[in-house]
Design a protein around this motif. Structure first.
Motif, PDB file in Angstrom:
ATOM      1  N   LEU A 105     -32.733 -10.083 -47.346  1.00  0.00           N
ATOM      2  CA  LEU A 105     -33.079 -11.094 -46.358  1.00  0.00           C
ATOM      3  C   LEU A 105     -31.974 -12.134 -46.277  1.00  0.00           C
ATOM      4  CD1 LEU A 105     -36.824 -11.728 -47.334  1.00  0.00           C
ATOM      5  CD2 LEU A 105     -35.906 -10.052 -45.697  1.00  0.00           C
ATOM      6  N   GLU A 106     -31.469 -12.373 -45.096  1.00  0.00           N
ATOM      7  CA  GLU A 106     -30.430 -13.392 -44.913  1.00  0.00           C
ATOM      8  C   GLU A 106     -31.091 -14.762 -44.773  1.00  0.00           C
ATOM      9  OE1 GLU A 106     -27.279 -15.872 -43.502  1.00  0.00           O
ATOM     10  OE2 GLU A 106     -29.027 -15.425 -42.289  1.00  0.00           O
ATOM     11  N   MET A 107     -30.822 -15.649 -45.702  1.00  0.00           N
ATOM     12  CA  MET A 107     -31.256 -17.047 -45.749  1.00  0.00           C
ATOM     13  C   MET A 107     -32.669 -17.268 -46.305  1.00  0.00           C
ATOM     14  SD  MET A 107     -29.003 -19.347 -45.142  1.00  0.00           S
ATOM     15  CE  MET A 107     -29.931 -20.827 -44.759  1.00  0.00           C
ATOM     16  N   TYR A 108     -33.641 -16.520 -45.868  1.00  0.00           N
ATOM     17  CA  TYR A 108     -35.010 -16.803 -46.284  1.00  0.00           C
ATOM     18  C   TYR A 108     -35.221 -16.468 -47.763  1.00  0.00           C
ATOM     19  CZ  TYR A 108     -40.070 -17.092 -46.148  1.00  0.00           C
ATOM     20  OH  TYR A 108     -41.370 -17.462 -46.373  1.00  0.00           O
ATOM     21  N   PRO A 109     -35.882 -17.345 -48.546  1.00  0.00           N
ATOM     22  CA  PRO A 109     -36.673 -18.515 -48.149  1.00  0.00           C
ATOM     23  C   PRO A 109     -35.930 -19.849 -48.190  1.00  0.00           C
ATOM     24  CG  PRO A 109     -37.092 -18.028 -50.448  1.00  0.00           C
ATOM     25  CD  PRO A 109     -36.095 -17.002 -49.977  1.00  0.00           C
ATOM     26  N   PHE A 110     -34.604 -19.830 -48.271  1.00  0.00           N
ATOM     27  CA  PHE A 110     -33.848 -21.083 -48.303  1.00  0.00           C
ATOM     28  C   PHE A 110     -33.649 -21.664 -46.903  1.00  0.00           C
ATOM     29  CE2 PHE A 110     -32.669 -18.549 -51.979  1.00  0.00           C
ATOM     30  CZ  PHE A 110     -32.841 -19.451 -53.015  1.00  0.00           C
ATOM     31  N   GLY A 111     -33.986 -20.897 -45.912  1.00  0.00           N
ATOM     32  CA  GLY A 111     -33.908 -21.298 -44.509  1.00  0.00           C
ATOM     33  C   GLY A 111     -34.760 -20.339 -43.699  1.00  0.00           C
ATOM     34  N   ARG A 112     -34.691 -20.483 -42.373  1.00  0.00           N
ATOM     35  CA  ARG A 112     -35.441 -19.616 -41.456  1.00  0.00           C
ATOM     36  C   ARG A 112     -36.950 -19.666 -41.698  1.00  0.00           C
ATOM     37  NH1 ARG A 112     -31.257 -20.344 -39.418  1.00  0.00           N
ATOM     38  NH2 ARG A 112     -29.697 -18.760 -38.845  1.00  0.00           N
ATOM     39  N   ARG A 113     -37.451 -20.857 -42.049  1.00  0.00           N
ATOM     40  CA  ARG A 113     -38.898 -21.009 -42.282  1.00  0.00           C
ATOM     41  C   ARG A 113     -39.707 -20.722 -41.022  1.00  0.00           C
ATOM     42  NH1 ARG A 113     -41.145 -25.229 -43.021  1.00  0.00           N
ATOM     43  NH2 ARG A 113     -42.651 -24.830 -44.677  1.00  0.00           N
ATOM     44  N   GLN A 114     -39.081 -20.872 -39.834  1.00  0.00           N
ATOM     45  CA  GLN A 114     -39.802 -20.605 -38.587  1.00  0.00           C
ATOM     46  C   GLN A 114     -40.273 -19.155 -38.507  1.00  0.00           C
ATOM     47  OE1 GLN A 114     -36.555 -21.659 -38.892  1.00  0.00           O
ATOM     48  NE2 GLN A 114     -35.931 -22.767 -37.047  1.00  0.00           N
ATOM     49  N   PHE A 115     -39.708 -18.293 -39.358  1.00  0.00           N
ATOM     50  CA  PHE A 115     -40.021 -16.865 -39.277  1.00  0.00           C
ATOM     51  C   PHE A 115     -40.911 -16.392 -40.431  1.00  0.00           C
ATOM     52  CE2 PHE A 115     -36.390 -17.673 -36.698  1.00  0.00           C
ATOM     53  CZ  PHE A 115     -36.646 -16.919 -35.559  1.00  0.00           C
ATOM     54  N   ARG A 116     -41.604 -17.344 -41.059  1.00  0.00           N
ATOM     55  CA  ARG A 116     -42.565 -16.976 -42.095  1.00  0.00           C
ATOM     56  C   ARG A 116     -43.663 -16.082 -41.537  1.00  0.00           C
ATOM     57  NH1 ARG A 116     -44.552 -22.584 -44.122  1.00  0.00           N
ATOM     58  NH2 ARG A 116     -44.178 -23.004 -41.918  1.00  0.00           N
ATOM     59  N   PRO A 133     -39.408  -1.727 -53.804  1.00  0.00           N
ATOM     60  CA  PRO A 133     -37.989  -1.902 -53.493  1.00  0.00           C
ATOM     61  C   PRO A 133     -37.422  -3.179 -54.131  1.00  0.00           C
ATOM     62  CG  PRO A 133     -39.234  -1.389 -51.506  1.00  0.00           C
ATOM     63  CD  PRO A 133     -40.237  -1.657 -52.587  1.00  0.00           C
ATOM     64  N   LEU A 134     -36.142  -3.156 -54.419  1.00  0.00           N
ATOM     65  CA  LEU A 134     -35.450  -4.358 -54.864  1.00  0.00           C
ATOM     66  C   LEU A 134     -35.439  -5.354 -53.709  1.00  0.00           C
ATOM     67  CD1 LEU A 134     -33.431  -5.429 -57.240  1.00  0.00           C
ATOM     68  CD2 LEU A 134     -31.671  -4.897 -55.565  1.00  0.00           C
ATOM     69  N   VAL A 135     -35.814  -6.594 -53.967  1.00  0.00           N
ATOM     70  CA  VAL A 135     -35.809  -7.645 -52.939  1.00  0.00           C
ATOM     71  C   VAL A 135     -34.701  -8.635 -53.277  1.00  0.00           C
ATOM     72  CG1 VAL A 135     -37.103  -9.503 -51.819  1.00  0.00           C
ATOM     73  CG2 VAL A 135     -38.270  -7.384 -52.489  1.00  0.00           C
ATOM     74  N   ALA A 136     -33.785  -8.838 -52.326  1.00  0.00           N
ATOM     75  CA  ALA A 136     -32.650  -9.734 -52.544  1.00  0.00           C
ATOM     76  C   ALA A 136     -32.508 -10.679 -51.357  1.00  0.00           C
ATOM     77  CB  ALA A 136     -31.365  -8.939 -52.743  1.00  0.00           C
ATOM     78  N   VAL A 137     -31.852 -11.799 -51.609  1.00  0.00           N
ATOM     79  CA  VAL A 137     -31.594 -12.811 -50.585  1.00  0.00           C
ATOM     80  C   VAL A 137     -30.097 -13.049 -50.505  1.00  0.00           C
ATOM     81  CG1 VAL A 137     -31.921 -15.232 -49.934  1.00  0.00           C
ATOM     82  CG2 VAL A 137     -33.827 -13.932 -50.891  1.00  0.00           C
ATOM     83  N   SER A 138     -29.597 -13.151 -49.284  1.00  0.00           N
ATOM     84  CA  SER A 138     -28.189 -13.455 -49.021  1.00  0.00           C
ATOM     85  C   SER A 138     -28.111 -14.877 -48.486  1.00  0.00           C
ATOM     86  CB  SER A 138     -27.645 -12.461 -47.980  1.00  0.00           C
ATOM     87  OG  SER A 138     -26.434 -12.911 -47.413  1.00  0.00           O
ATOM     88  N   VAL A 139     -27.396 -15.763 -49.201  1.00  0.00           N
ATOM     89  CA  VAL A 139     -27.382 -17.171 -48.815  1.00  0.00           C
ATOM     90  C   VAL A 139     -26.002 -17.764 -49.059  1.00  0.00           C
ATOM     91  CG1 VAL A 139     -28.166 -17.966 -51.076  1.00  0.00           C
ATOM     92  CG2 VAL A 139     -28.664 -19.353 -49.066  1.00  0.00           C
ATOM     93  N   ARG A 140     -25.562 -18.639 -48.165  1.00  0.00           N
ATOM     94  CA  ARG A 140     -24.278 -19.291 -48.387  1.00  0.00           C
ATOM     95  C   ARG A 140     -24.407 -20.324 -49.500  1.00  0.00           C
ATOM     96  NH1 ARG A 140     -25.136 -22.129 -42.711  1.00  0.00           N
ATOM     97  NH2 ARG A 140     -26.278 -23.961 -43.431  1.00  0.00           N
ATOM     98  N   ASP A 141     -23.276 -20.819 -49.980  1.00  0.00           N
ATOM     99  CA  ASP A 141     -23.253 -21.694 -51.146  1.00  0.00           C
ATOM    100  C   ASP A 141     -23.758 -23.100 -50.882  1.00  0.00           C
ATOM    101  OD1 ASP A 141     -21.043 -22.050 -49.457  1.00  0.00           O
ATOM    102  OD2 ASP A 141     -19.802 -22.864 -51.068  1.00  0.00           O
ATOM    103  N   ILE A 142     -23.690 -23.563 -49.637  1.00  0.00           N
ATOM    104  CA  ILE A 142     -24.128 -24.918 -49.280  1.00  0.00           C
ATOM    105  C   ILE A 142     -25.261 -24.801 -48.273  1.00  0.00           C
ATOM    106  CG2 ILE A 142     -23.473 -27.121 -48.248  1.00  0.00           C
ATOM    107  CD1 ILE A 142     -20.634 -26.648 -49.187  1.00  0.00           C
ATOM    108  N   LEU A 143     -26.401 -25.394 -48.606  1.00  0.00           N
ATOM    109  CA  LEU A 143     -27.545 -25.388 -47.711  1.00  0.00           C
ATOM    110  C   LEU A 143     -27.585 -26.696 -46.929  1.00  0.00           C
ATOM    111  CD1 LEU A 143     -30.259 -23.981 -50.165  1.00  0.00           C
ATOM    112  CD2 LEU A 143     -28.753 -22.720 -48.605  1.00  0.00           C
ATOM    113  N   VAL A 144     -28.333 -26.694 -45.841  1.00  0.00           N
ATOM    114  CA  VAL A 144     -28.539 -27.926 -45.085  1.00  0.00           C
ATOM    115  C   VAL A 144     -29.583 -28.753 -45.818  1.00  0.00           C
ATOM    116  CG1 VAL A 144     -29.344 -28.925 -42.923  1.00  0.00           C
ATOM    117  CG2 VAL A 144     -27.915 -26.885 -42.897  1.00  0.00           C
TER     118      VAL A 144
END
Length: 384
Positions: A105-116, A133-144
């Motif tokens: 998942l790209e960003m969630y749950p660190f972002g994209r809360r609108q798509f819960r 399945p393995l569950v992983a998150v892809s997130v950039r180093d700096i969050l808003v």
């Protein structure tokens, strides 16, 4: 053993930075021998998906404005509960068809809360399976940073309960997730720093002569780039590069009315070229005299990879803080120059352009795409 299958969910809303970073990771996964279902929730972007991956286009959603006030559907209307139900079913159907070994998942749950409304049901579906399945998150180093501890708590708890691995696309030599995610220590055992993801970086040529190069002005996808692009055109005649060729790359998403205004501003100056898109943008960075751009993750990493002298004007509307924070860190390290968007004028930009100098050397890991793929495959093998 059959090739692992990765179900990679990406939702871009305004620009295409998230999508470009995800595409680089998807390409690295395919190169590493996995089968990738690239599940896209934003407006289609021609040519963005890498070869060798299967694209699944969900009914697209976009942001109504730079403040992300509302979600709009493919017809430009505010999304309603009926649309959300259809979109959720489309996502779950794609998941059932894929039968993946890895859900990324790209960003969630660190972002994209609108798509819960669709992502929580997806995680529920995954949790009921055995083996899961393995569950992983892809997130950039700096969050808003929205200053919402309740949301940080929600994200941390969800990672603890449902996520196996968090890929942080950065290098601790520059910053750590702790800086903008206050509960990072609680999930430290699940964090893996991959290095920065750079889309097919073009290596800097230490012998390149930039002295006669053009001035390259860009605004990422272009959706919010008009203030910078128009200020740059006005600034040209105020700089010591007034007789140099300036190339303005607007991005594909600049509104037509704003493109028309840029053409008007540039009229009469044959040394200004305005283009919508350049597939060889990375190559242009290796030879230009100077880059003027916003401060998005992808652009900044390309500037570092090509050691391009640069002035950035971070995007900071709607409470966005990520670009400004990253830019300030790099200003402190003398890697680039910055104009605060609050004070952006032709004059302030011209002054920054004339004062810009070659960047100091900064050694960072820019192999984040390949290392992300390797980390996912290793984590999956460790579970088998």
């Amino acid at each position: 053993m059959t090739a692992p299958r990765v179900f990679f969910y990406v939702q871009h809303l305004l620009g295409i930075g998230h999508l470009k970073r995800a595409a680089a990771i998807a390409r690295a996964l395919a190169d590493a021998g996995t089968r990738v279902d690239f599940v896209l929730g934003g407006a289609p972007v021609s040519g963005i998906a890498p070869a060798g991956v299967r694209v699944v286009q969900l009914p697209p959603a976009i942001a109504s404005d730079a403040q992300f006030t509302n979600l709009l559907n493919e017809h430009g209307n505010k999304v309603d509960e009926s649309w959300k139900a259809r979109r959720k079913q489309a996502l779950l159907a794609a998941y059932e068809e894929a039968k993946p070994d890895i859900v990324l998942l790209e960003m969630y749950p660190f972002g994209r809360r609108q798509f819960r409304f669709e992502l929580l049901p997806l995680l529920d579906r995954v949790a009921r399976l055995y083996p899961k399945p393995l569950v992983a998150v892809s997130v950039r180093d700096i969050l808003v940073d929205k200053g919402r501890m309740d949301r940080a708590r929600e994200a941390a708890d969800l990672v603890k309960e449902r996520v196996d691995l968090v890929l942080v696309h950065g290098d601790p030599a520059l910053t750590r997730l702790d800086l903008t995610f206050p509960l990072a220590r609680e999930i430290a055992d699940k964090l893996t720093y991959t290095g920065f993801v750079v889309e097919r970086p073009v290596a800097a040529d230490p012998f390149a002569d930039r002295a006669d190069g053009e001035i390259l002005v860009s605004a990422g996808g272009g959706a919010v780039g008009f203030p910078l692009l128009s200020a740059a055109i006005r600034a040209k005649r105020l700089t010591r590069y007034r007789d140099r060729r300036w190339r303005i790359v607007t991005g594909a998403n600049l509104p037509a009315s704003e493109r028309k205004e840029l053409d008007r501003l540039a009229a009469g100056d044959p040394r200004i070229a305005i283009e919508g898109f350049r597939s060889d943008f990375g190559r242009l960075l290796t030879s230009c005299q100077l880059s003027i751009s916003q401060g998005g993750y992808n652009t900044v990493m390309e500037l570092i990879a090509t050691r391009c002298p640069s002035v950035v004007v971070p995007f900071a509307e709607g409470g966005e803080s990520e670009q400004t924070l990253r830019a300030r860190m790099l200003v402190e390290r003398q890697v680039l120059s910055m104009v605060d968007p609050e004070f952006l004028t032709a004059g302030t930009l011209a002054a920054a352009v004339d004062a810009a100098r070659p960047p100091a050397e900064l050694a960072l890991n820019l192999d984040g795409a390949r290392e992300s793929a390797a980390a996912l495959i290793a984590a999956l093998k460790a579970r088998r």
